[in-house]
Motif scaffolding. Structure first.
Motif, mmCIF file in Angstrom:
data_model
loop_
_atom_site.group_PDB
_atom_site.id
_atom_site.type_symbol
_atom_site.label_atom_id
_atom_site.label_comp_id
_atom_site.label_asym_id
_atom_site.label_seq_id
_atom_site.Cartn_x
_atom_site.Cartn_y
_atom_site.Cartn_z
ATOM 1 N N LEU A 204 0.828 -1.202 0.000
ATOM 2 C CA LEU A 204 0.000 0.000 0.000
ATOM 3 C C LEU A 204 0.869 1.262 0.000
ATOM 4 C CD1 LEU A 204 -2.874 1.277 0.392
ATOM 5 C CD2 LEU A 204 -2.476 1.092 2.865
ATOM 6 N N ALA A 205 0.550 2.178 -0.890
ATOM 7 C CA ALA A 205 1.240 3.467 -0.892
ATOM 8 C C ALA A 205 0.515 4.415 0.056
ATOM 9 C CB ALA A 205 1.268 4.047 -2.301
ATOM 10 N N VAL A 206 1.314 5.307 0.658
ATOM 11 C CA VAL A 206 0.781 6.261 1.618
ATOM 12 C C VAL A 206 1.108 7.642 1.097
ATOM 13 C CG1 VAL A 206 0.969 7.091 3.981
ATOM 14 C CG2 VAL A 206 1.280 4.654 3.482
ATOM 15 N N LYS A 207 0.077 8.473 0.941
ATOM 16 C CA LYS A 207 0.334 9.804 0.395
ATOM 17 C C LYS A 207 -0.055 10.874 1.403
ATOM 18 C CE LYS A 207 -1.064 12.905 -3.285
ATOM 19 N NZ LYS A 207 -1.967 13.120 -4.415
ATOM 20 N N GLY A 208 0.880 11.783 1.649
ATOM 21 C CA GLY A 208 0.591 12.876 2.568
ATOM 22 C C GLY A 208 0.836 14.205 1.895
ATOM 23 N N THR A 209 0.653 15.285 2.664
ATOM 24 C CA THR A 209 0.960 16.601 2.103
ATOM 25 C C THR A 209 2.264 17.114 2.691
ATOM 26 O OG1 THR A 209 -0.401 17.548 3.832
ATOM 27 C CG2 THR A 209 -1.429 17.267 1.680
ATOM 28 N N SER A 210 2.822 16.359 3.645
ATOM 29 C CA SER A 210 4.116 16.717 4.233
ATOM 30 C C SER A 210 4.697 15.451 4.844
ATOM 31 C CB SER A 210 3.923 17.748 5.340
ATOM 32 O OG SER A 210 3.221 17.138 6.423
ATOM 33 N N LEU A 211 5.975 15.501 5.214
ATOM 34 C CA LEU A 211 6.581 14.324 5.847
ATOM 35 C C LEU A 211 5.933 14.049 7.206
ATOM 36 C CD1 LEU A 211 10.373 14.677 4.975
ATOM 37 C CD2 LEU A 211 8.653 13.212 3.917
ATOM 38 N N ASP A 212 5.547 15.113 7.902
ATOM 39 C CA ASP A 212 4.879 14.936 9.197
ATOM 40 C C ASP A 212 3.627 14.088 9.025
ATOM 41 O OD1 ASP A 212 6.779 16.740 9.840
ATOM 42 O OD2 ASP A 212 5.425 18.293 10.603
ATOM 43 N N GLU A 213 2.853 14.476 8.031
ATOM 44 C CA GLU A 213 1.588 13.771 7.812
ATOM 45 C C GLU A 213 1.840 12.321 7.395
ATOM 46 O OE1 GLU A 213 -1.422 16.117 5.671
ATOM 47 O OE2 GLU A 213 -1.978 14.234 4.697
ATOM 48 N N VAL A 214 2.836 12.122 6.531
ATOM 49 C CA VAL A 214 3.151 10.757 6.088
ATOM 50 C C VAL A 214 3.556 9.894 7.276
ATOM 51 C CG1 VAL A 214 4.809 9.374 4.768
ATOM 52 C CG2 VAL A 214 3.793 11.399 3.732
ATOM 53 N N ALA A 215 4.401 10.446 8.148
ATOM 54 C CA ALA A 215 4.882 9.681 9.306
ATOM 55 C C ALA A 215 3.718 9.289 10.212
ATOM 56 C CB ALA A 215 5.935 10.482 10.064
ATOM 57 N N GLU A 216 2.771 10.205 10.404
ATOM 58 C CA GLU A 216 1.604 9.889 11.234
ATOM 59 C C GLU A 216 0.794 8.746 10.618
ATOM 60 O OE1 GLU A 216 -0.652 13.506 12.033
ATOM 61 O OE2 GLU A 216 1.237 14.320 12.808
ATOM 62 N N LEU A 217 0.645 8.823 9.281
ATOM 63 C CA LEU A 217 -0.120 7.794 8.571
ATOM 64 C C LEU A 217 0.551 6.426 8.635
ATOM 65 C CD1 LEU A 217 -1.353 9.648 5.374
ATOM 66 C CD2 LEU A 217 -2.791 8.337 6.942
ATOM 67 N N THR A 218 1.852 6.388 8.368
ATOM 68 C CA THR A 218 2.534 5.081 8.367
ATOM 69 C C THR A 218 2.524 4.489 9.766
ATOM 70 O OG1 THR A 218 4.697 6.093 8.700
ATOM 71 C CG2 THR A 218 4.084 5.600 6.429
#
Lengths: 445, 314
Positions: A204-218
């Motif tokens: 699954l790919a994870v897409k955020g609008t910033s690295l902060d958001e990506v880290a929270e999602l992963t």
């Protein structure tokens, strides 16, 4: 922290059963420590050891497999920031995007090009890895039809792209046996995407609008039990994208920041309408840590340079590239054509080959296996010396192809000409130029 | 989750070097971070692009190069003007191919006269490359230095075998030397030390690590340049804290794949765009590895690489 080979060895069965493909448990342990083997190759290791090893040997950047079988694409698993520190392991996956709003003919043309395109270079096949199907219609039935069409046309690995969870699900269910990469979980659909990835057992790919958001999602997805994640930092502007890629790689390797310890997916196809620019962005992602780069089209003029760039950057710096031993015919030589010999170091081969071609004098080029060493190094190592060359010239069959037995040796190897005359009494030995650049003048003269 | 980028603690910086007439204020180097890593240090001077001009018409070349330059290629002065006027070259590189002892073997005097003519006809910095023949370059480049006194040329390749003679002329007539070594960090450092001992000031030295084109040794140049830049910036290796120059156009455009026509290699696509991308990707790779000056051949490559530099420096 990573364990040493000896520490790992202590946790293995020590039976030297060879089931893992290595001659001894110690050899297997060393390969594990070097990141060149995986623990599941050992069928006998205890559960306890497995847990202990898994924890300590978990790579700082997870290796994620997209697709199945021999052609599956493995991305991530990298251990260094600079290739000279060890090597880059898993080459950037390159692919093309097709959409369910494109005409049927356009989809067919793009997928066919991606499927057929391949180049051979020093015995290695270079080809694109992925076709990405994108839902732009918003209609799950249309998307499913596109996915089915594409999987019927090619065995390349798949990426399924949609913001619409119903559509993504329709596509994923249709293609789940191919283990496509599902793109993408965002903060708005993370739960549903996680469920779909679990159900289909797809990465699954994870897409955020910033690295902060990506880290929270992963972090959230990892807690939900998902392991095979791929990151899109959301940047679509090259300067920010480069910074994000560097940040992700450094955080994972230097800070063991597990929330970003995943390969990345980048989308040059969404960053510009200019195909030349798109190729430059993709090239940059090959150098600077992109796990996947998706393009809007597959064209030879861009794919050839990109695939060669990928080959160059991902070549193991400790192992010289070598070409195959044998007789190479350049420009349809006949029985009166000159015969040259050099080593199988790929650069030596390419350069000598190129100069002979540009001379337009049809020639035979003999390539002798020197384990990838250049002329001087191979001479010093005893691999490009009179007796080895003598044996090779006799057995390779060149004697039957030419009337006049004249062998042109590299100028740098002039010192061996006397010995070589003794080894090959039927041949006249001629000393060629020291520099490959002077070959055309030499052959024409 | 607040994510912070771990930063490199740089302990050294690249020296700033004036290029061409110092009164014009054109500078290269000064990097305080790795290439394009503006997020962690200053990069005051963007990389510069020179276009190459040959002193004699090329024997065999790609169709697109022929189309663009065959109207001027028997006249280096006109060729240089075309690069500056039509394609906006920041500087010119004059390749003294005709001095090759295995080719036309033109004399040092003739070559120097040609360099003078080109230097007098342009207002941008001028690079002059010999043929990498140690003995011949020694004569030719010394003469070039003398005849072009006060023109602030960059001359190379200056190698271990001829650094004394060319270096001395560069000191006497105030030119910059291009210190060339065969893709090896230790040899690069050693040659810089030798030039320093001879009395060449750091401000008059550029490093040429030897360029391999895409598919033809690029990875060796790439890694040796990354290592040179790391040694300079995080390992306090002062002798490597100098800007780097890469002569790319001639390496890329001589390869088979850059010259093949669409009939010869249909699978490689449009020949012009293919050649341009081979040159531009080589250029971008070497920029990422630390190049401060690029020598390129095709105007489309110049445009493409320049716009990448602008976006990445932004």
């Amino acid at each position: 922290m990573a364990m040493t080979g000896i520490q790992i060895f202590k946790l293995l069965p020590k039976t030297n059963c060879k089931d893992c493909g290595f001659p001894t448990c110690l050899a297997f342990a060393m390969a594990l420590a070097a990141g060149k083997a995986e623990l599941d190759k050992c069928p006998h290791v205890s559960e306890e050891s497995k847990a202990q090893l898994a924890e300590s040997s978990a790579p700082p950047i997870r290796a994620v497999t997209i697709g199945t079988g021999d052609n599956a694409l493995k991305v991530g698993g990298e251990l260094v920031l600079y290739r000279h520190e060890k090597t880059f392991f898993n080459p950037t996956g390159l692919g093309v995007v097709v959409s369910d709003t494109m005409s049927d003919d356009e989809v067919t043309a793009k997928v066919e090009k991606a499927d057929k395109l391949e180049y051979e270079r020093v015995g290695i096949m270079l080809r694109p890895d992925l076709v990405a199907c994108k839902c732009e219609s918003g209609d799950p039935a249309k998307f499913e039809a596109l996915v089915n069409k594409v999987q019927g046309m090619t065995s390349l690995n798949l990426v399924l792209m949609s913001d619409n969870m119903d559509a993504l699900k329709a596509g994923a269910m249709a293609a789940k046996d191919r283990k496509p990469l599902l793109y993408a979980a965002t903060k708005d659909n993370a739960d549903a995407a996680a469920e779909l990835a679990k159900e289909t057992e797809c990465p699954l790919a994870v897409k955020g609008t910033s690295l902060d958001e990506v880290a929270e999602l992963t972090d959230k997805l990892t807690k939900a039990g998902l392991k095979d994640l791929v990151i899109d930092s959301g940047a679509r502007e090259i300067k920010t994208l480069l910074r994000d890629q560097v940040a992700i790689r450094r955080l994972a390797l230097e800070k063991k920041f597990t929330a970003l310890g995943f390969p990345t997916i980048t989308l040059p196809c969404e960053m510009t309408d200019d195909p030349m620019k798109e190729a430059m962005y993709a090239a940059l992602m090959i150098n600077k840590y992109g796990g996947i780069a998706l393009l809007s089209d597959i064209q030879g003029q861009a794919m050839f340079p990109l695939l060669v760039n990928r080959l160059n950057i991902y070549t193991d710096p400790q192992r010289p590239m070598a070409t195959k031993e044998g007789i190479y015919e350049i420009g349809n030589p006949d029985e009166n054509s000159p015969v040259l010999i050099t080593t199988n170091f790929s650069l030596t081969y390419f350069i000598v080959m190129g100069e002979i071609e540009s001379s337009r004098v049809p020639s035979y080029l003999l390539i002798i296996d020197t384990e990838g060493l250049s002329v001087m190094t191979a001479w010093a190592a005893g691999k490009f010396v009179a007796d080895a060359i003598g044996i090779f010239v006799k057995k390779c069959g060149i004697s039957d192809k030419v009337k006049e037995h004249t062998l042109i040796i590299p100028g740098l190897a002039a010192g061996m000409s006397g010995e070589l005359e003794e080894e090959l009494p039927d041949w006249k030995i001629v000393i060629g130029p020291r520099e490959a650049a002077h070959i055309p003048a030499f052959l024409k003269g | 989750m607040a994510v912070e980028i771990p930063k490199v603690s740089y302990t050294g910086k690249i020296k700033t070097i004036p290029i061409g007439d110092p009164s014009k204020g054109i500078l290269v180097g000064g990097d305080e971070a790795y290439p394009f890593y503006g997020f962690e240090g200053a990069l005051p001077n963007a990389p510069r692009i020179a276009m190459d001009v040959q002193d004699t018409p090329p024997e065999e070349c790609a169709a697109t190069i022929r189309e663009l330059f065959s109207d001027v290629w028997d006249d280096p002065v006109a060729w240089a003007q075309k690069c500056i006027q039509e394609y906006g070259a920041d500087m010119i590189d004059l390749e003294l191919a005709s001095t090759d002892p295995n080719g036309l073997d033109r004399s040092a005097e003739e070559a120097a006269e040609m360099v003078k003519k080109v230097a007098d006809s342009i207002d941008v910095p001028l690079i002059v490359y010999g043929t990498a023949n140690v003995e011949k370059d020694s004569d030719v480049l010394r003469m070039v230095c003398e005849v072009c006194e006060g023109r602030h040329l960059m001359v190379g390749p200056v190698q271990e075998g001829n650094y004394k003679k060319i270096g001395a002329a560069a000191i006497a007539y105030k030119h910059t030397v291009i210190a060339n070594t065969p893709i090896d960090i230790n040899l690069a450092k050693q040659l810089n030390i030798l030039l320093g001992n001879l009395g060449v000031p750091d401000e008059q030295i550029l490093i040429d690590p030897t360029t391999g084109g895409l598919g033809y040794g690029l990875e060796y140049t790439y890694s040796v340049m990354e290592r040179i830049r790391m040694a300079a910036m995080v390992q306090q290796d002062e002798k490597l804290q100098l800007p780097m120059i890469c002569n790319i156009g001639k390496e890329v455009w001589k390869t088979k794949e850059a010259k093949q026509t669409i009939e010869e290699a249909p699978e490689l696509g449009d020949p012009t765009q293919r050649g341009v991308l081979m040159e531009a990707i080589t250029a971008q790779d070497l920029l990422l590895a630390g190049a401060n000056i690029l020598i390129l051949r095709h105007p489309e490559t110049v445009k493409l690489v320049r716009s990448m530099i602008q976006e990445l420096m932004g």
